[in-house]
Design a protein around this motif. Sequence first.
Motif, PDB file in Angstrom:
ATOM      1  N   GLN A   1      64.257  32.490 137.537  1.00 25.56           N
ATOM      2  CA  GLN A   1      63.336  32.368 136.407  1.00 25.56           C
ATOM      3  C   GLN A   1      63.546  31.055 135.656  1.00 25.56           C
ATOM      4  O   GLN A   1      62.591  30.363 135.307  1.00 25.56           O
ATOM      5  CB  GLN A   1      63.527  33.532 135.444  1.00 25.56           C
ATOM      6  N   GLY A   2      64.809  30.718 135.406  1.00 22.26           N
ATOM      7  CA  GLY A   2      65.119  29.486 134.679  1.00 22.26           C
ATOM      8  C   GLY A   2      64.658  28.247 135.420  1.00 22.26           C
ATOM      9  O   GLY A   2      64.095  27.325 134.817  1.00 22.26           O
ATOM     10  N   ALA A   3      64.866  28.217 136.730  1.00 18.96           N
ATOM     11  CA  ALA A   3      64.445  27.072 137.540  1.00 18.96           C
ATOM     12  C   ALA A   3      62.925  26.928 137.520  1.00 18.96           C
ATOM     13  O   ALA A   3      62.389  25.816 137.381  1.00 18.96           O
ATOM     14  CB  ALA A   3      64.938  27.231 138.972  1.00 18.96           C
ATOM     15  N   GLY A   4      62.226  28.047 137.651  1.00 18.10           N
ATOM     16  CA  GLY A   4      60.765  28.012 137.585  1.00 18.10           C
ATOM     17  C   GLY A   4      60.275  27.532 136.233  1.00 18.10           C
ATOM     18  O   GLY A   4      59.309  26.765 136.138  1.00 18.10           O
ATOM     19  N   GLY A   5      60.953  27.967 135.173  1.00 10.40           N
ATOM     20  CA  GLY A   5      60.582  27.546 133.833  1.00 10.40           C
ATOM     21  C   GLY A   5      60.753  26.046 133.618  1.00 10.40           C
ATOM     22  O   GLY A   5      59.895  25.386 133.031  1.00 10.40           O
ATOM     23  N   LEU A   6      61.856  25.484 134.118  1.00  6.90           N
ATOM     24  CA  LEU A   6      62.097  24.045 133.974  1.00  6.90           C
ATOM     25  C   LEU A   6      61.050  23.231 134.730  1.00  6.90           C
ATOM     26  O   LEU A   6      60.563  22.210 134.229  1.00  6.90           O
ATOM     27  CB  LEU A   6      63.504  23.701 134.491  1.00  6.90           C
ATOM     28  N   LEU A   7      60.699  23.683 135.927  1.00  2.00           N
ATOM     29  CA  LEU A   7      59.691  22.980 136.713  1.00  2.00           C
ATOM     30  C   LEU A   7      58.331  23.003 136.012  1.00  2.00           C
ATOM     31  O   LEU A   7      57.640  21.986 135.926  1.00  2.00           O
ATOM     32  CB  LEU A   7      59.581  23.612 138.106  1.00  2.00           C
ATOM     33  N   LEU A   8      57.956  24.174 135.487  1.00  3.81           N
ATOM     34  CA  LEU A   8      56.688  24.279 134.768  1.00  3.81           C
ATOM     35  C   LEU A   8      56.682  23.430 133.499  1.00  3.81           C
ATOM     36  O   LEU A   8      55.657  22.872 133.122  1.00  3.81           O
ATOM     37  CB  LEU A   8      56.400  25.738 134.412  1.00  3.81           C
ATOM     38  N   LEU A   9      57.841  23.315 132.848  1.00  3.38           N
ATOM     39  CA  LEU A   9      57.921  22.518 131.628  1.00  3.38           C
ATOM     40  C   LEU A   9      57.659  21.045 131.927  1.00  3.38           C
ATOM     41  O   LEU A   9      56.985  20.350 131.153  1.00  3.38           O
ATOM     42  CB  LEU A   9      59.303  22.689 130.988  1.00  3.38           C
ATOM     43  N   LEU A  10      58.168  20.567 133.055  1.00  6.94           N
ATOM     44  CA  LEU A  10      57.914  19.176 133.447  1.00  6.94           C
ATOM     45  C   LEU A  10      56.424  18.940 133.688  1.00  6.94           C
ATOM     46  O   LEU A  10      55.869  17.920 133.277  1.00  6.94           O
ATOM     47  CB  LEU A  10      58.712  18.841 134.720  1.00  6.94           C
ATOM     48  N   VAL A  11      55.776  19.891 134.352  1.00  5.22           N
ATOM     49  CA  VAL A  11      54.335  19.773 134.609  1.00  5.22           C
ATOM     50  C   VAL A  11      53.559  19.825 133.300  1.00  5.22           C
ATOM     51  O   VAL A  11      52.596  19.078 133.100  1.00  5.22           O
ATOM     52  CB  VAL A  11      53.861  20.889 135.560  1.00  5.22           C
ATOM     53  N   ALA A  12      53.973  20.708 132.390  1.00  7.72           N
ATOM     54  CA  ALA A  12      53.304  20.825 131.093  1.00  7.72           C
ATOM     55  C   ALA A  12      53.375  19.517 130.320  1.00  7.72           C
ATOM     56  O   ALA A  12      52.394  19.095 129.697  1.00  7.72           O
ATOM     57  CB  ALA A  12      53.940  21.958 130.281  1.00  7.72           C
ATOM     58  N   LEU A  13      54.519  18.850 130.375  1.00  2.67           N
ATOM     59  CA  LEU A  13      54.670  17.575 129.675  1.00  2.67           C
ATOM     60  C   LEU A  13      53.747  16.516 130.272  1.00  2.67           C
ATOM     61  O   LEU A  13      53.192  15.687 129.544  1.00  2.67           O
ATOM     62  CB  LEU A  13      56.133  17.105 129.748  1.00  2.67           C
ATOM     63  N   GLN A  14      53.556  16.556 131.588  1.00  2.00           N
ATOM     64  CA  GLN A  14      52.636  15.612 132.223  1.00  2.00           C
ATOM     65  C   GLN A  14      51.196  15.851 131.765  1.00  2.00           C
ATOM     66  O   GLN A  14      50.452  14.902 131.518  1.00  2.00           O
ATOM     67  CB  GLN A  14      52.720  15.736 133.750  1.00  2.00           C
ATOM     68  N   LEU A  15      50.826  17.111 131.665  1.00  7.64           N
ATOM     69  CA  LEU A  15      49.473  17.436 131.209  1.00  7.64           C
ATOM     70  C   LEU A  15      49.263  17.028 129.762  1.00  7.64           C
ATOM     71  O   LEU A  15      48.207  16.513 129.386  1.00  7.64           O
ATOM     72  CB  LEU A  15      49.207  18.936 131.370  1.00  7.64           C
ATOM     73  N   LEU A  16      50.262  17.265 128.928  1.00  3.40           N
ATOM     74  CA  LEU A  16      50.141  16.972 127.499  1.00  3.40           C
ATOM     75  C   LEU A  16      50.130  15.474 127.213  1.00  3.40           C
ATOM     76  O   LEU A  16      49.479  15.018 126.270  1.00  3.40           O
ATOM     77  CB  LEU A  16      51.285  17.638 126.728  1.00  3.40           C
ATOM     78  N   THR A  17      50.852  14.701 128.030  1.00  2.13           N
ATOM     79  CA  THR A  17      50.934  13.252 127.804  1.00  2.13           C
ATOM     80  C   THR A  17      49.868  12.481 128.568  1.00  2.13           C
ATOM     81  O   THR A  17      49.746  11.264 128.411  1.00  2.13           O
ATOM     82  CB  THR A  17      52.315  12.720 128.219  1.00  2.13           C
ATOM     83  N   GLY A  18      49.101  13.173 129.402  1.00  6.21           N
ATOM     84  CA  GLY A  18      48.030  12.517 130.129  1.00  6.21           C
ATOM     85  C   GLY A  18      48.444  11.906 131.447  1.00  6.21           C
ATOM     86  O   GLY A  18      47.633  11.301 132.145  1.00  6.21           O
ATOM     87  N   LYS A  19      49.711  12.044 131.833  1.00  2.00           N
ATOM     88  CA  LYS A  19      50.165  11.469 133.102  1.00  2.00           C
ATOM     89  C   LYS A  19      49.543  12.153 134.302  1.00  2.00           C
ATOM     90  O   LYS A  19      49.444  11.573 135.372  1.00  2.00           O
ATOM     91  CB  LYS A  19      51.694  11.554 133.191  1.00  2.00           C
ATOM     92  N   ALA A  20      49.122  13.416 134.124  1.00  3.24           N
ATOM     93  CA  ALA A  20      48.488  14.130 135.231  1.00  3.24           C
ATOM     94  C   ALA A  20      47.129  13.540 135.570  1.00  3.24           C
ATOM     95  O   ALA A  20      46.605  13.757 136.657  1.00  3.24           O
ATOM     96  CB  ALA A  20      48.332  15.609 134.879  1.00  3.24           C
ATOM     97  N   ASP A  21      46.546  12.763 134.631  1.00  4.09           N
ATOM     98  CA  ASP A  21      45.245  12.148 134.880  1.00  4.09           C
ATOM     99  C   ASP A  21      45.364  10.809 135.603  1.00  4.09           C
ATOM    100  O   ASP A  21      44.367  10.229 136.006  1.00  4.09           O
ATOM    101  CB  ASP A  21      44.508  11.915 133.550  1.00  4.09           C
TER     102      ASP A  21
END
Length: 200
Positions: free
Chosen positions: A66-86
């Motif tokens: 669970q913790g590993a999955g949470g850390l991975l999702l947090l990295l993706v969330a930061l990319q979405l919030l900062t616009g790097k995913a675009d």
Amino acid sequence: MVTLFVIMDPPGIVPIYLALTGTMDKRQRNRAALQATLLSLGVISLFALLGQQIISYLHIDLAALQGAGGLLLLLVALQLLTGKADDPNEAATSNIALVPLGTPLLAGPGAIVAVILFVQQAPSHADYLWIALAIIVIHFLIYLVMRFSGVLVKILRRGGIEVLTRIAGVLLAAIAVQLIADAVMSYAAHFESSAGATGW
């Protein structure tokens, strides 16, 4: 089947799917939906068959998963919030259909743990068949939801997708924090019970 549907939440994946595939054309989005669904189906099926053996062999706690999955999702969330995913250069370096869409969003810790428990508690071979059928049906629904969510892209257009991306980032961050918190609470409860057993 209902429990697995609630955990994997096919309707809930739509905003995140659209945010991650917002810069793709229709063909690429459809391909991403298929790849993510097939990967998730493969991962869930693997853990349904060999989940307990894999976890035991690697000496992994479910809380660590669970913790590993949470850390991975947090990295993706930061990319979405900062616009790097675009950023097209960023998107070209990885296949979002596999990570994070296929896993850990679809085939996440919750779904994996649930399937392992279902198999452990199944009293007969007929129940194994029902579990297999539930896994297949859920993934078929997930594919349909993502496959036809492209209609929303035409409605939202570029500006709407950008707003949706930021909202999806917040939702992903919340899911990530919840996974990490659950992992920490699980470890805390384990240590507390161990201390109580030893008299500390």
